[in-house]
Design an enzyme around this catalytic site. Sequence first.
Site, PDB file in Angstrom:
ATOM      1  N   TYR B 145       0.844  -1.198   0.000  1.00  0.00           N
ATOM      2  CA  TYR B 145       0.000   0.000   0.000  1.00  0.00           C
ATOM      3  C   TYR B 145       0.881   1.250   0.000  1.00  0.00           C
ATOM      4  O   TYR B 145       1.688   1.446   0.921  1.00  0.00           O
ATOM      5  CB  TYR B 145      -0.886  -0.047   1.238  1.00  0.00           C
ATOM      6  N   ASP B 230      -1.634  -6.152   9.478  1.00  0.00           N
ATOM      7  CA  ASP B 230      -2.723  -5.221   9.216  1.00  0.00           C
ATOM      8  C   ASP B 230      -3.844  -6.003   8.551  1.00  0.00           C
ATOM      9  O   ASP B 230      -3.741  -6.348   7.367  1.00  0.00           O
ATOM     10  CB  ASP B 230      -2.223  -4.074   8.319  1.00  0.00           C
ATOM     11  N   ILE B 232      -6.978  -5.162   7.921  1.00  0.00           N
ATOM     12  CA  ILE B 232      -8.046  -4.234   7.577  1.00  0.00           C
ATOM     13  C   ILE B 232      -9.027  -4.800   6.552  1.00  0.00           C
ATOM     14  O   ILE B 232     -10.190  -4.421   6.515  1.00  0.00           O
ATOM     15  CB  ILE B 232      -7.452  -2.893   7.075  1.00  0.00           C
ATOM     16  N   LYS B 272     -12.878  -0.546   5.400  1.00  0.00           N
ATOM     17  CA  LYS B 272     -12.998  -1.370   4.198  1.00  0.00           C
ATOM     18  C   LYS B 272     -14.146  -2.371   4.294  1.00  0.00           C
ATOM     19  O   LYS B 272     -14.949  -2.505   3.401  1.00  0.00           O
ATOM     20  CB  LYS B 272     -11.688  -2.121   3.942  1.00  0.00           C
TER      21      LYS B 272
END
Lengths: 470, 470
Positions: B145, B230, B232, B272
């Site tokens: 990312y 992470d 997410i 998300k």
Amino acid sequence: MKQLSTKVTGNGHGQDSSYFLGWEEYEKNPYDEIKNPNGMIQMGLAENQLCFDLIESWLAKNPDAASLKRNGQSIFRELALFQDYHGMPEFKKAMAEFMEEIRGNRVTFDPRKIVLAAGSTSANETLMFCLAEHGDAFLLPTPYYPGFDRDLKWRTGAEIVPIHCSSSNGFQITEAALQQAYQQAHKLDLKVKGVLVTNPSNPLGTALTRRELNLLVDFITSKNIHLISDEIYSGTMFGFEQFISVMDVLKDKKLENTEVSKRVHVVYSLSKDLGLPGFRVGAIYSNDEMIVSAATKMSSFGLVSSQTQYLLSALLSDKKFTSQYLEENQKRLKSRQKRLVSGLESAGITCLRSNAGLFCWVDMRHLLDTNTFEAELDLWKKIVYNVKLNISPGSSCHCTEPGWFRVCFANMSEDTLDLALKRLKTFVESTDCGRMISRSSHERLKSLRKKTVSNWVFRVSWSDRVPDER
Amino acid sequence: MKQLSTKVTSNAHGQDSSYFLGWEEYEKNPYDEIKNPNGIIQMGLAENQLCFDLIETWLAKNPDAAGLKKEGQSIFKELALFQDYHGLPEFKKALAEFMEEIRGNRVTFDPSKIVLTAGSTSANETLMFCLAEPGDAFLLPTPYYPGFDRDLKWRTGAEIVPIHCSSSNGFQITESALQQAYQQAQKLDLKVKGVLVTNPSNPLGTMLTRRELNLLVDFITSKNIHLISDEIYSGTVFGFEQFVSVMDVLKDKKLENSEVSRRVHVVYSLSKDLGLPGFRVGAIYSNDEMVVSAATKMSSFGLVSSQTQYLLSALLSDKKFTGTYLNENQKRLKIRQKQLVSGLEAAGVTCLKSNAGLFCWVDMRHLLDTNTFEAELELWKKIVYEVKLNISPGSSCHCTEPGWFRVCFANMSEETLDLAMKRLKEYVESTDSRRLISKSSHERIKSLRKRTVSNWVFRVSWTDRVPDER
């Protein structure tokens, strides 16, 4: 290998200070009128609980604002997706206008120069990241808000060098104190990047005088450094005078749009004026494009919830509400402060004459065993554990003189405040030497009021036309 | 004297990257079905817009949650004052249970180990402040990312050293890549403090395999470093397999409550899975008390609005809602991904086989003039300016091989996605040399599906029982 950073293992979070410890003690034994009438009364939290009814009425009349609707239509989707760090335009516009209103519409705020942040805690830290490198210093007048040690220094690596203010002139900032602080920083081999003031002051409860503001602007001009004015309490001014912002002074000195004005930054928040600390709404205002740009990107680390931006843009766009609120807020704060001041007086205790804020700066030096910080801490412990009042000792605010305490008045009911003052009076009178002082202080105060020359205990910030005698 | 910090004057904010520039181009000329049908279609924003109707329905049935009421009574005052950085207990409980539900209730999350933050942007930066000193490094598998360059490095001073992953095995993390990255860090004289992975991966759209997770846990055990996972996108898994969290692996290896488990931290967010990036809700989950304690204090710089905590605690406490939502979300994402994949295939374009996320990792290497990043940027510009699709070039994600692009599919309507695919097909077919490839690619893909041995283009993460052949 060291697995956690020094930020974790050190105590740079500043929470070993008594300011936070008193809070913890309160949490263990909180006062409740019915459930725990002998509990600790919280007087160490600068909250504004006086005007919630006004906001609640507004919410009841304007249900769309909280319900994520506009004109009866759901805008949930739009808000759920809105994460633009430039902030909601309607909200920034409403904030700018609210800030102007607080300053009597004498100065203008351009919404594009506003950077929203999750509370002024975030705003102040972000400004530090923008203006200071590791090891650079900011000068702060003492006493100052204990949270600054964490907010300005912890993760940024910046340093604070105090500008010592004393009771001899009502804790006003002097030229000599500024220069001394600047030289002290040099001695410590620290580059001074700017001055940060809170105006109106926490914990003093006083607005900076025009003289002090001029002094500050001249100082940062000559040293070519920044000035951050944290005006979080600007809407809590209840004295006769109106609030003078550093923006007023720049305008009056015809310094708007100059190079100096690019080094003056204002911090604001809705936590104190509107009593909304839970909603996390803060702002940086700067005339420097590069700072606005960088701070905007940094605000990614602490954006204001779109749900909250929407609610508050509706609230603050209602000018009928804002003007009524500001006026009523002022009235109620004034009468509540008076209540605290008289209550203290009848206990033989004086405080710095205040005209703003949610607290008073109380003089308990006569109650100390010795003129030391150890004695101050002893007194504080007695007040916390025996009198069951959580108040903030001056040492936690880096005050250079022992014996001063910050006492909040806007975060409880009138009855609770009365009870607190009654307990305090009982405590003072129970101390042998206290009893005599109490009576004679009371007499002394009565006679003082008749004098025209103000005593050094009182701070006259109401008349700039009269030479400042403190 | 330098007046602004290097954080302001340099470009460490990472926003000169094409990732953000494509976004800017889109803002200038955004597609609108009616008002601007020739505008740029946004396929560079990983938003989940597929299930808002479910939340809107819930909101309509539960007006108190947004209306700041509990059982019809206003709790505005309570919420306005709630700024405890420990977070709203009901919310942390609901969040913990939601995280458990996403992991099939195979592992438990203790609410007291959750630290709430304003988005995972804030959570990741805060973890860096807790685990790394300026100059320390974290290893990240590429591609990653683009926002991490800002979030992990900008204000923390930490460094990122890439773990190179390649298409030869579907971009999976290998032991040798890990070791190589570790050695590279040492060559650069950087102390490695840990590894950070995004699982499911952004931009790959794939879950880490159990083998990779075991590898990671073994690696951090032997090197005595941290692992940040992470997660997410954990609620966006739509493949046949269920999501395997690093927490599952710790449990299966019987490492819960071990010293290693204290070095494994999970980051989560509702941006998300629930499509709520505007509400700024993120979380750190850690088994290390000191990290939880420090991160909690640091969360002062980015607390979640109490208004939002209350709304979402009501939403997530409704198990009927969460069960329906997760199920439906999975279904709709799967359909939408299929639509993108077929649309790409019709244009002779393949992508990494994905089973999660809001995007696909698309292989456009055959459309490059040369196997270089310059050619990738040329192709990207054509796609943005001529085809009018904003997609993210692999170089912005630090991919080591030119020609890969991340294409989002969940932030637009079905019709808009169809239009985007149509435009892409036209573009590919319009390029002379491409016409042949397009047809033959289409044939080739058809025949591939018949084979049992997967081609290196496809990532099989569905069967861990079969040896990983990529």
